[in-house]
Scaffold this active site. Structure first.
Site, PDB file in Angstrom:
ATOM      1  N   CYS A   1       0.836  -1.211   0.000  1.00  0.00           N
ATOM      2  CA  CYS A   1       0.000   0.000   0.000  1.00  0.00           C
ATOM      3  C   CYS A   1       0.871   1.261   0.000  1.00  0.00           C
ATOM      4  O   CYS A   1       1.637   1.480   0.941  1.00  0.00           O
ATOM      5  CB  CYS A   1      -0.900  -0.066   1.238  1.00  0.00           C
ATOM      6  SG  CYS A   1      -1.550   1.487   1.817  1.00  0.00           S
TER       7      CYS A   1
ATOM      8  N   CYS B   1       0.283   3.679   2.908  1.00  0.00           N
ATOM      9  CA  CYS B   1       0.810   3.095   4.153  1.00  0.00           C
ATOM     10  C   CYS B   1       2.292   3.416   4.300  1.00  0.00           C
ATOM     11  O   CYS B   1       2.776   3.677   5.404  1.00  0.00           O
ATOM     12  CB  CYS B   1       0.621   1.584   4.164  1.00  0.00           C
ATOM     13  SG  CYS B   1      -1.104   1.080   4.100  1.00  0.00           S
TER      14      CYS B   1
END
Length: 98
Positions: free
Chosen positions: A23, A26
């Site tokens: 991600c 993230c």
């Protein structure tokens, strides 16, 4: 080794970052959480949980998007949001629980 339930039962607020290695947003959270840790020190705990390695936990807390951030205290979920947050915003949220 502590389990998740033991960690979130702390009187000290615990910020959980549910993330995934794949991600992009993230990855943006990592330096933000390091900055936050340098600001709050021992007043709060910051934990990162990989949703791919902890699918049961992700299901229990209905994590549908990453990053998902949660604050627990004394075993109770106090706050939750998804998406990248600033260190300042997270610090303001954590300060409510010191």
């Amino acid at each position: 080794m502590e389990n998740f339930d033991d960690i979130i039962k702390s009187e000290k607020p615990v910020l959980i970052d549910f993330f995934a290695t794949w991600c992009g947003p993230c990855k943006m959270m990592h330096p933000i959480l390091e900055e936050l840790h340098s600001k709050v020190g021992e007043k709060a705990r910051i934990i990162k949980i990989d949703i791919d390695k902890n699918q049961d936990l992700s299901a229990i807390y209905n994590v549908r998007s990453v990053p998902t951030l949660m604050i627990f205290q004394n075993g109770d979920l106090k706050w939750r949001t998804s998406g990248v947050q600033s260190a300042e915003a997270l610090e303001q949220e954590l300060e409510k629980y010191y």
